[in-house]
Design a protein around this motif. Structure first.
Motif, PDB file in Angstrom:
ATOM      1  N   UNK A 160       0.842  -1.207   0.000  1.00 20.24           N
ATOM      2  CA  UNK A 160       0.000   0.000   0.000  1.00 20.24           C
ATOM      3  C   UNK A 160       0.874   1.252   0.000  1.00 20.24           C
ATOM      4  N   UNK A 161       0.606   2.162  -0.923  1.00 26.32           N
ATOM      5  CA  UNK A 161       1.376   3.396  -0.985  1.00 26.32           C
ATOM      6  C   UNK A 161       2.808   3.142  -1.436  1.00 26.32           C
ATOM      7  N   UNK A 162       3.591   4.200  -1.447  1.00 26.65           N
ATOM      8  CA  UNK A 162       4.981   4.095  -1.904  1.00 26.65           C
ATOM      9  C   UNK A 162       5.785   3.260  -0.904  1.00 26.65           C
ATOM     10  N   UNK A 163       5.614   3.523   0.386  1.00 28.28           N
ATOM     11  CA  UNK A 163       6.345   2.764   1.413  1.00 28.28           C
ATOM     12  C   UNK A 163       6.006   1.279   1.352  1.00 28.28           C
ATOM     13  N   UNK A 164       4.721   0.981   1.222  1.00 29.51           N
ATOM     14  CA  UNK A 164       4.297  -0.422   1.150  1.00 29.51           C
ATOM     15  C   UNK A 164       4.826  -1.130  -0.079  1.00 29.51           C
TER      16      UNK A 164
END
Length: 149
Positions: free
Chosen positions: A71-75
């Protein structure tokens, strides 16, 4: 950039601070020295769970204290194990907005013994600000940080 690296090294090698203090000091240094780093923080893998938890950071408070893998850039970096530079977050479908001011993001994984154990996440209020020098410095930093975790 080498001056910043020297200062980061002295934080990492300091015998007088625990790891959390060192990570907080790293966030402060980057935030103060690089004008387009507007939110700087660490996320770490939460034990055996497929999620990241927020560690030390400098910048506005965030609702994203837990981020599921993917999920998202970090994920996405938690899954890919690759540095992800996003020149314009509004061009990304899978983006978790932390702040309406955020225009760009760079996320660099922290790899220890071949395993992705966390990452440094930097948001910028400037479109496409991150240079190759920034990327190389952050990748070097994450290698150094892996050594103290």
């Amino acid at each position: 950039m080498s001056e910043i690296k020297k200062r980061l090294s002295s934080i990492i090698e300091s015998p007088n601070h625990d790891t959390t203090d060192k990570l907080q000091k790293i966030c402060h240094l980057l935030d103060q020295e690089i004008p387009y780093f507007n939110w700087t923080g660490f996320y770490f893998k939460n034990g055996d769970k497929e999620e990241l938890i927020l560690g030390p950071y400098v910048g506005a408070a965030t609702d994203h204290t837990v981020i599921p893998f993917g999920k998202g850039i970090c994920g996405q970096v938690a899954v890919s194990n690759q540095t992800f530079v996003v020149p314009d977050v509004h061009e990304q479908d899978n983006y978790l907005s932390c702040s309406i001011d955020t225009k760009a993001e760079i996320v660099v994984p922290i790899i220890k013994n071949g395993e992705n154990i966390g990452q440094i996440d930097i948001d910028s209020h400037t479109l496409n600000p991150f240079t190759q020098e920034d990327r190389e410095m952050l990748e070097w930093l994450c290698g150094e940080v892996a050594g103290i975790l």
